[in-house]
Design an enzyme around this catalytic site. Structure first.
Site: not given
Length: 252
Positions: A11, A52
């Site tokens: 991730h 992100h």
């Protein structure tokens, strides 16, 4: 039927060992045999970069919204020192640079989970062009905004018919009713899927990606379940621990 262990996507790269969404995090993951999940956003001048958050504040020494900064402004930022001084000088990579790293260092079947944070054109043309240039079209999976947007999946398929897109499945009944969706090559599953359903997906020529807190966090019983029911892929913050667990507790 899939007889291999699931592919593991790290991730945002190997984010517990290196600053997330940086070359250091990506290369570390690739070299250990993992794929990576990345976040794709536009700068003010339509350069695709990996970040992100909408803001630069948390993971760089910059401030403000990414969408208000040019690529040239982004190049001046440090994206590593916040994590540890030894990572000072790490930059926010472009999508092109990320594809180049994947092509050079990647080892597994699926190298990049593309969390597409944007929807406006020309996102599909830009992404598909880079994937084709680096020979990565069949080694990615499109997630993010396209998970719930058939229109976005269709646009990517129009840009490149081979683009591997996923749609989200929150409950078991949703999977069966959407097996025939021509825009979905993968099902992004957020529940404890049974092996019978996975076999059903495989019979339809599609694959299963297990996601959510159940695998992002370290829950050994869930990680073992994903392997034992023959899921195709999962995404976790703990890829090293996941592989270690599978070695320690082999299948029967």
């Amino acid at each position: 039927m899939n007889t291999r262990e699931p592919i593991v996507l790290a991730h945002r790269g190997l984010m517990r060992q290196a600053p997330e969404n940086t070359p250091a995090a990506y290369i570390s993951a690739f070299e250990l045999g993992f794929g990576i999940e990345v976040d794709v956003r536009f700068t003010a001048d339509n350069e695709l970069v990996m970040l992100h958050d909408t803001s630069l504040d948390r993971t760089t020494d910059g401030q403000g919204a990414l969408s208000e900064k040019s690529h040239q402004e982004i190049l001046s930022l440090d994206a590593g020192r916040w994590f540890h001084p030894s990572f000072a000088g790490q930059k926010i990579p472009t999508f092109t640079e990320t594809c180049e790293l994947a092509a050079k260092h990647g080892r597994c079947d699926v190298l990049i989970g593309l969390d597409i944070k944007e929807e406006q054109p020309p996102i599909e043309e830009k992404v598909c062009r880079e994937l084709q240039q680096f020979g990565l079209m069949n080694r990615v999976i499109g997630i993010g905004n396209m998970l719930r947007s058939q229109e976005l999946r269709e646009r990517f398929k129009s840009a490149c018919a081979d683009f591997p897109a996923a749609r989200i499945v929150d409950e078991p009944d949703e999977l069966t009713t959407n097996l025939s969706d021509p825009t979905a090559d993968w099902f992004f599953v957020r529940y404890a899927i049974a092996s019978e359903q996975i076999e059903e997906v495989h019979q339809a020529g599609k694959r299963v990606f297990v996601v959510g807190a159940q695998v992002l966090d370290y829950h050994p019983e869930t990680l073992l379940m994903c392997r034992d029911v023959r899921a195709d892929m999962l995404c976790t913050d703990y890829p090293i621990e996941c592989h270690a667990l599978w070695r320690e507790q082999p299948t029967g």
